[in-house]
Design a protein around this motif. Structure first.
Motif, PDB file in Angstrom:
ATOM      1  N   ARG A 158      -2.960   0.295  -4.118  1.00 16.60           N
ATOM      2  CA  ARG A 158      -2.325  -0.932  -3.648  1.00 16.60           C
ATOM      3  C   ARG A 158      -1.820  -1.745  -4.834  1.00 16.60           C
ATOM      4  O   ARG A 158      -2.347  -1.685  -5.936  1.00 16.60           O
TER       5      ARG A 158
ATOM      6  N   VAL B 136      -6.139  -1.767   0.446  1.00 15.16           N
ATOM      7  CA  VAL B 136      -6.154  -3.203   0.169  1.00 15.16           C
ATOM      8  C   VAL B 136      -7.575  -3.736   0.270  1.00 15.16           C
ATOM      9  O   VAL B 136      -8.285  -3.458   1.237  1.00 15.16           O
TER      10      VAL B 136
ATOM     11  N   GLN C 146       0.836  -1.200   0.000  1.00 18.17           N
ATOM     12  CA  GLN C 146       0.000   0.000   0.000  1.00 18.17           C
ATOM     13  C   GLN C 146       0.871   1.251   0.000  1.00 18.17           C
ATOM     14  O   GLN C 146       1.970   1.259   0.563  1.00 18.17           O
TER      15      GLN C 146
END
Length: 403
Positions: free
Chosen positions: A163, A378, A142
């Motif tokens: 991400r 994420v 990330q």
């Protein structure tokens, strides 16, 4: 009565980490990486190539997924940052979000271990094609908006948070299907197909697609089949999957990165004209009853009965937005607060204009106005899928079969 939901086809353990400028600055210097090398098409076999790949995405604010030839370079890079161990894969993350919403499901897994057993919610049943425990962690990277890397001739700043996923996973690459899959589908109301993007061998993919079609003959007529797209490790195989499954898919979902990859050019996501053309072009490439596109600004259903998916679109947006703000730690209270939050002004205007232009063929809902210092990037698409399918399972909308 809660509808029976089957989610497949793969799953994994994730090592989640957040990038930091000092570490990347040091790696750029150590590996003598130059700006001219920053290209997202780089093959990833060493840690140096992994750093180049990450920087190329960070420069654009993009997200993606890549096969990595060496699991050692993933471990080496992960060891440079604090990390969290979580469960991943679209189907698994969707199942976990659905569990929060009170919708149980059955997962089809290809890899099982004690981490998976410990972290799966109690109301998630599973079947697994593996005959022994295996562990092939995926590296989930990330980065925050505004993150800067400045070393040598490189001076880049991320325009958006996002991400990246880096994978060396023989179990998902093989995607062996359990003999129990067909019987688990007999009473399904919703079936999610995902994970074929990890398969890299054409013959293996063809065998798995044929086997899946055989299992799907057990599906009841009223089931809704949802396919979620992803970044293919071998991009040329994406078309093979679509060709094999297009007749049995009711809803084809994808995010903005995948939309633009299919079209081969960038799309201004707040331009009504560009998005309308993009949806029409995508429909010409992917001939399914309904396309669902989920982006950071809006989410839309396009095609047959698009209006019937408004509740599912909204639930997907709510769950993904709550995860964006609070990560895995969000509660029902956070969820309820999100439902009452203000939508982005430009997204509200865009959604109304797109529906006005395209009529009943499209239903577009605006995203929320979110300003988060350290957002979770994420699993947002997976969270959207979980919310979408939870609403679909609870409300229901008939599918069609072409198996």
């Amino acid at each position: 009565m809660t509808s029976h939901v089957v989610l497949g086809l793969g799953g994994c353990v994730d090592y989640e980490l957040k990038l930091s400028s000092p570490v990347l600055n040091r790696l750029v210097g150590e590996y003598r990486i130059h700006h001219a090398e920053l290209t997202s098409s780089v093959t990833v076999t060493t840690e140096r190539e992994l750093v180049i790949s990450i920087l190329s995405y960070l420069d654009k604010g993009g997200g993606g997924e890549h096969f990595v030839a060496s699991s050692e370079c993933l471990s080496a890079f992960a060891g440079r940052f604090p990390k969290r161990t979580t469960l991943g894969g679209t189907s698994v993350r969707a199942a976990m979000e659905m569990s929060r919403l009170g919708v149980p499901s059955t997962l089809h897994l290809v890899s099982l271990n004690d981490i998976v057993r410990r972290l799966l919610p109690a109301d998630c049943d599973y079947i697994c094609s593996g005959d022994q425990d295996t562990l092939y962690p995926h590296l989930i990277v990330q980065y925050d908006q505004g993150m800067r890397v400045r070393a040598g001739d490189i001076d880049i700043r991320a325009p958006f948070p996002n991400r990246l996923i880096y994978v060396n996973d023989p179990a998902n690459e093989s995607m062996l299907l359990s003999d129990e899959l067909g019987s688990s589908l007999r009473d399904a109301r919703v079936f999610l197909i995902s994970g074929f993007n990890a398969v890299r061998d054409r013959r293996t993919l063809d065998l798995r697609l044929s086997a899946l079609r055989d299992h799907m003959r057990r599906l009841p007529a009223e089931v809704v089949v949802y396919y979620e797209d992803a970044g293919f490790h071998e991009p040329g195989l994406s078309q093979r999957v679509r060709d094999a499954l297009v007749e049995v898919i009711d809803i084809y979902g994808l995010n903005e990165d995948e939309l633009q990859a299919h079209l081969g050019h960038a799309v201004d996501l707040l331009s009504v004209a560009e998005v309308a053309r993009a949806l029409e072009s995508l429909r010409a490439l992917i001939s399914v009853p309904t396309l669902v596109v989920h982006t950071k600004y809006w989410s839309a259903a396009f095609g047959e009965r698009a209006g019937e998916y408004a509740e599912s679109l909204n639930e997907g947006i709510v769950i993904a937005s709550t995860r964006y703000c609070h990560g895995d730690a969000y509660t029902n209270h956070h969820d309820e607060l999100m439902r009452n939050r203000q939508r982005r002004t430009e997204s509200v205007e865009f959604a109304a204009a797109l529906e006005s232009r395209m009529g009943g063929a499209v239903r577009c809902l605006p995203g929320f106005d979110l300003d988060v210092a350290a957002p979770t990037t994420v699993g947002l698409g997976d969270a959207f899928v979980g919310g979408f399918l939870a609403a679909l399972a609870q409300g229901g909308s008939g599918g069609r079969r072409g198996t």
